[in-house]
Structure formats: structure tokens, C-alpha cells
Scaffold this motif. Structure first.
Motif, PDB file in Angstrom:
ATOM      1  N   SER A   5       0.846  -1.282   0.060  1.00 43.99           N
ATOM      2  CA  SER A   5      -0.063   0.036  -0.030  1.00 43.99           C
ATOM      3  C   SER A   5       0.857   1.220   0.022  1.00 43.99           C
ATOM      4  CB  SER A   5      -0.949  -0.018   1.178  1.00 43.99           C
ATOM      5  OG  SER A   5      -0.310   0.106   2.575  1.00 43.99           O
ATOM      6  N   PHE A   6       1.971   1.277   0.574  1.00 49.81           N
ATOM      7  CA  PHE A   6       2.886   2.358   0.588  1.00 49.81           C
ATOM      8  C   PHE A   6       3.313   2.401  -1.032  1.00 49.81           C
ATOM      9  CE2 PHE A   6       3.759   2.286   5.225  1.00 49.81           C
ATOM     10  CZ  PHE A   6       3.199   3.615   5.433  1.00 49.81           C
ATOM     11  N   GLY A   7       3.719   1.425  -1.451  1.00 46.90           N
ATOM     12  CA  GLY A   7       4.350   1.475  -2.776  1.00 46.90           C
ATOM     13  C   GLY A   7       3.508   2.063  -3.814  1.00 46.90           C
ATOM     14  N   GLN A   8       2.216   1.630  -3.685  1.00 42.59           N
ATOM     15  CA  GLN A   8       1.028   2.261  -4.578  1.00 42.59           C
ATOM     16  C   GLN A   8       0.806   3.711  -4.008  1.00 42.59           C
ATOM     17  OE1 GLN A   8      -2.026  -0.626  -4.154  1.00 42.59           O
ATOM     18  NE2 GLN A   8      -1.248  -1.768  -5.578  1.00 42.59           N
ATOM     19  N   GLY A   9       0.921   4.182  -2.623  1.00 40.43           N
ATOM     20  CA  GLY A   9       0.414   5.079  -2.214  1.00 40.43           C
ATOM     21  C   GLY A   9       1.004   6.568  -2.655  1.00 40.43           C
ATOM     22  N   ALA A  10       2.161   6.470  -3.109  1.00 45.76           N
ATOM     23  CA  ALA A  10       2.827   7.791  -3.686  1.00 45.76           C
ATOM     24  C   ALA A  10       2.038   8.487  -4.878  1.00 45.76           C
ATOM     25  CB  ALA A  10       4.283   7.403  -4.013  1.00 45.76           C
ATOM     26  N   ALA A  11       1.721   7.568  -5.699  1.00 48.32           N
ATOM     27  CA  ALA A  11       0.924   8.305  -6.994  1.00 48.32           C
ATOM     28  C   ALA A  11      -0.298   8.747  -6.322  1.00 48.32           C
ATOM     29  CB  ALA A  11       0.486   7.084  -7.780  1.00 48.32           C
ATOM     30  N   ASP A  12      -1.332   7.933  -5.447  1.00 48.02           N
ATOM     31  CA  ASP A  12      -2.362   8.437  -4.833  1.00 48.02           C
ATOM     32  C   ASP A  12      -2.064   9.763  -3.929  1.00 48.02           C
ATOM     33  OD1 ASP A  12      -3.603   4.972  -4.141  1.00 48.02           O
ATOM     34  OD2 ASP A  12      -3.689   6.336  -6.048  1.00 48.02           O
ATOM     35  N   ILE A  13      -1.072   9.621  -3.190  1.00 41.12           N
ATOM     36  CA  ILE A  13      -0.711  10.882  -2.488  1.00 41.12           C
ATOM     37  C   ILE A  13      -0.417  12.156  -3.402  1.00 41.12           C
ATOM     38  CG2 ILE A  13       0.975  11.916  -0.832  1.00 41.12           C
ATOM     39  CD1 ILE A  13       1.220   9.110   0.490  1.00 41.12           C
ATOM     40  N   SER A  14       0.288  12.071  -4.259  1.00 42.55           N
ATOM     41  CA  SER A  14       0.548  13.040  -5.226  1.00 42.55           C
ATOM     42  C   SER A  14      -0.572  13.607  -5.736  1.00 42.55           C
ATOM     43  CB  SER A  14       1.364  12.540  -6.400  1.00 42.55           C
ATOM     44  OG  SER A  14       2.620  12.025  -6.162  1.00 42.55           O
ATOM     45  N   THR A  15      -1.830  12.971  -6.023  1.00 39.14           N
ATOM     46  CA  THR A  15      -3.182  13.324  -6.370  1.00 39.14           C
ATOM     47  C   THR A  15      -3.799  14.336  -5.399  1.00 39.14           C
ATOM     48  OG1 THR A  15      -3.302  11.599  -8.043  1.00 39.14           O
ATOM     49  CG2 THR A  15      -5.451  12.815  -7.633  1.00 39.14           C
ATOM     50  N   GLY A  46       8.851  26.945  -5.577  1.00 37.63           N
ATOM     51  CA  GLY A  46       9.822  25.869  -6.210  1.00 37.63           C
ATOM     52  C   GLY A  46       8.946  24.911  -6.848  1.00 37.63           C
ATOM     53  N   THR A  47       9.602  23.546  -6.515  1.00 35.11           N
ATOM     54  CA  THR A  47       9.099  22.310  -7.349  1.00 35.11           C
ATOM     55  C   THR A  47       8.770  21.404  -6.069  1.00 35.11           C
ATOM     56  OG1 THR A  47      11.164  21.505  -7.906  1.00 35.11           O
ATOM     57  CG2 THR A  47       9.698  22.716  -9.673  1.00 35.11           C
ATOM     58  N   TRP A  48       7.987  20.237  -6.203  1.00 32.98           N
ATOM     59  CA  TRP A  48       7.793  19.336  -5.144  1.00 32.98           C
ATOM     60  C   TRP A  48       7.766  18.017  -5.736  1.00 32.98           C
ATOM     61  CZ3 TRP A  48       3.598  15.919  -4.929  1.00 32.98           C
ATOM     62  CH2 TRP A  48       2.643  16.271  -6.087  1.00 32.98           C
ATOM     63  N   SER A  49       8.150  17.165  -4.767  1.00 34.25           N
ATOM     64  CA  SER A  49       7.916  15.508  -5.249  1.00 34.25           C
ATOM     65  C   SER A  49       7.731  14.743  -3.908  1.00 34.25           C
ATOM     66  CB  SER A  49       9.237  14.939  -6.000  1.00 34.25           C
ATOM     67  OG  SER A  49      10.369  15.079  -4.891  1.00 34.25           O
ATOM     68  N   VAL A  50       7.259  13.593  -4.117  1.00 35.11           N
ATOM     69  CA  VAL A  50       6.850  12.702  -3.134  1.00 35.11           C
ATOM     70  C   VAL A  50       7.669  11.436  -3.055  1.00 35.11           C
ATOM     71  CG1 VAL A  50       5.207  11.415  -2.065  1.00 35.11           C
ATOM     72  CG2 VAL A  50       4.529  13.608  -2.962  1.00 35.11           C
ATOM     73  N   SER A  51       8.366  10.955  -1.938  1.00 40.10           N
ATOM     74  CA  SER A  51       9.013   9.731  -1.742  1.00 40.10           C
ATOM     75  C   SER A  51       8.137   8.445  -2.103  1.00 40.10           C
ATOM     76  CB  SER A  51       9.677   9.697  -0.246  1.00 40.10           C
ATOM     77  OG  SER A  51       8.682   9.563   0.670  1.00 40.10           O
ATOM     78  N   ASP A  52       8.913   7.591  -2.544  1.00 40.72           N
ATOM     79  CA  ASP A  52       8.083   6.280  -2.965  1.00 40.72           C
ATOM     80  C   ASP A  52       7.524   5.838  -1.821  1.00 40.72           C
ATOM     81  OD1 ASP A  52       9.456   6.652  -5.507  1.00 40.72           O
ATOM     82  OD2 ASP A  52      11.042   5.007  -5.064  1.00 40.72           O
ATOM     83  N   ASN A  53       7.649   5.771  -0.738  1.00 39.94           N
ATOM     84  CA  ASN A  53       6.813   5.287   0.420  1.00 39.94           C
ATOM     85  C   ASN A  53       5.690   6.329   0.800  1.00 39.94           C
ATOM     86  OD1 ASN A  53       8.295   7.137   1.835  1.00 39.94           O
ATOM     87  ND2 ASN A  53       9.101   5.789   3.171  1.00 39.94           N
ATOM     88  N   GLY A  54       5.585   7.686   0.220  1.00 41.21           N
ATOM     89  CA  GLY A  54       4.726   8.501   0.528  1.00 41.21           C
ATOM     90  C   GLY A  54       4.708   9.089   1.741  1.00 41.21           C
ATOM     91  N   MET A  55       5.828   9.162   2.458  1.00 45.35           N
ATOM     92  CA  MET A  55       6.200   9.793   3.712  1.00 45.35           C
ATOM     93  C   MET A  55       6.563  11.216   3.764  1.00 45.35           C
ATOM     94  SD  MET A  55       7.377   6.560   6.219  1.00 45.35           S
ATOM     95  CE  MET A  55       6.976   7.619   7.490  1.00 45.35           C
ATOM     96  N   TRP A  56       7.545  11.441   2.676  1.00 39.07           N
ATOM     97  CA  TRP A  56       8.129  12.846   2.599  1.00 39.07           C
ATOM     98  C   TRP A  56       7.765  13.392   1.308  1.00 39.07           C
ATOM     99  CZ3 TRP A  56      10.906  14.345   6.826  1.00 39.07           C
ATOM    100  CH2 TRP A  56      11.244  13.227   7.746  1.00 39.07           C
ATOM    101  N   MET A  57       7.594  14.891   1.523  1.00 42.60           N
ATOM    102  CA  MET A  57       7.386  15.733   0.471  1.00 42.60           C
ATOM    103  C   MET A  57       8.500  16.372   0.403  1.00 42.60           C
ATOM    104  SD  MET A  57       4.312  18.247  -0.811  1.00 42.60           S
ATOM    105  CE  MET A  57       4.510  19.189   0.619  1.00 42.60           C
ATOM    106  N   THR A  58       9.490  16.434  -0.740  1.00 46.09           N
ATOM    107  CA  THR A  58      10.666  17.565  -0.975  1.00 46.09           C
ATOM    108  C   THR A  58      10.169  18.482  -1.725  1.00 46.09           C
ATOM    109  OG1 THR A  58      12.141  15.410  -0.648  1.00 46.09           O
ATOM    110  CG2 THR A  58      13.111  17.316  -1.708  1.00 46.09           C
ATOM    111  N   ILE A  59      10.554  19.706  -1.111  1.00 46.71           N
ATOM    112  CA  ILE A  59      10.406  20.745  -2.133  1.00 46.71           C
ATOM    113  C   ILE A  59      11.714  21.332  -2.404  1.00 46.71           C
ATOM    114  CG2 ILE A  59       9.390  23.201  -1.759  1.00 46.71           C
ATOM    115  CD1 ILE A  59       7.343  21.890   0.140  1.00 46.71           C
ATOM    116  N   VAL A  60      11.994  21.651  -3.567  1.00 47.23           N
ATOM    117  CA  VAL A  60      13.269  22.291  -3.974  1.00 47.23           C
ATOM    118  C   VAL A  60      12.826  23.888  -4.399  1.00 47.23           C
ATOM    119  CG1 VAL A  60      15.068  22.418  -5.886  1.00 47.23           C
ATOM    120  CG2 VAL A  60      14.077  20.141  -4.834  1.00 47.23           C
TER     121      VAL A  60
END
Length: 131
Positions: A21-31, A79-93
Motif C-alpha cells: 500500500s505504501f508503494g502504491q500510495g505515492a501516486a495516490d498521495i501526489s493526486t 519551487g517544485t515538489w516531489s513525494v518519496s516512493d513510500n509517501g512519507m516525505w514531500m521534498t520541496i526544491v
């Protein structure tokens, strides 16, 4: 002994399900993240309280094209953002080529709770809402 084997098997199967569920969660979290979020509270000793003046205008606008505009501690950033594969961290550059990470503590349809660590190494847990 069978009882312990059974418990270990259940725990193992459960952990596989959680990992998936964490592996699939990153795409769902991005939305789920793509909204205009406005601070509604901060968390102190586990309780949500009204944000202090420093955080009263905090906002994060997260867009599907991976851009982010935010005000944290009264200071504006873009800036720009991304989410880690496990959906726990959002990185903002940020446009100044610096990066910050927000730990995603909770994400629902209308609520985003993040742990922000400032330059002074102080954690601020912020609760954002959108309509």
C-alpha cells in the motif's frame, strides 16, 4: 510453537500488505496533495491548537505540474515538489536551489498534517485544510 508460527505468519503477511500500500500510495498521495492548503492549527503536545501569529498566514499551493508556492513562518517560497516512493516525505526544491522536506504525518480528503523542521532544528507540526 504452532501458535508463535501462526502469529509470525500473520505479521509477515500484514507487513507485505502494508509495504504494497505504501508503494502504491505515492501516486495516490501526489493526486491528493494538489490543492490550495491553508493552515488551520499547529500541534503542541499532541493537541491541535490555533496557530500563533508567526504561522497564521501559512499556506501551501501544490499543483499537478509539480510546482509549489508556500508561505511558512510568514516567509514566501516558490519551487517544485516531489513525494518519496513510500509517501512519507514531500521534498520541496526552492527557486534559490535550496531544499526542504516535510514529513507527511496525515493526509485525508480535506486535511494535511506535516512536520516541518526549520533551520533552527525545531519541529513545527502544521495542520492544513482546504475546501
Amino acid at each position: 510453537m504452532k501458535r508463535y508460527s501462526y502469529i509470525l505468519a500473520v505479521l509477515f503477511i500484514t507487513s507485505l500488505g502494508i509495504s504494497k500500500s505504501f508503494g502504491q500510495g505515492a501516486a495516490d498521495i501526489s493526486t491528493q496533495l494538489c490543492f490550495n492548503w491553508t493552515v488551520s492549527a499547529i500541534v503542541i503536545d499532541g493537541a491541535e491548537v490555533a496557530p500563533p501569529a508567526l504561522n497564521a498566514t501559512d499556506k501551501i499551493t501544490i499543483t499537478a505540474d509539480k510546482n509549489v508556492n508556500m508561505i511558512l513562518n510568514g516567509v514566501g517560497y516558490a519551487g517544485t515538489w516531489s513525494v518519496s516512493d513510500n509517501g512519507m516525505w514531500m521534498t520541496i526544491v526552492l527557486s534559490e536551489s535550496t531544499a526542504t522536506r516535510l514529513k507527511i504525518v496525515e493526509l485525508t480528503d480535506t486535511k494535511l498534517t506535516v512536520d516541518h523542521v526549520g533551520q533552527d532544528n525545531i519541529h513545527t507540526v502544521l495542520v492544513f485544510n482546504h475546501l
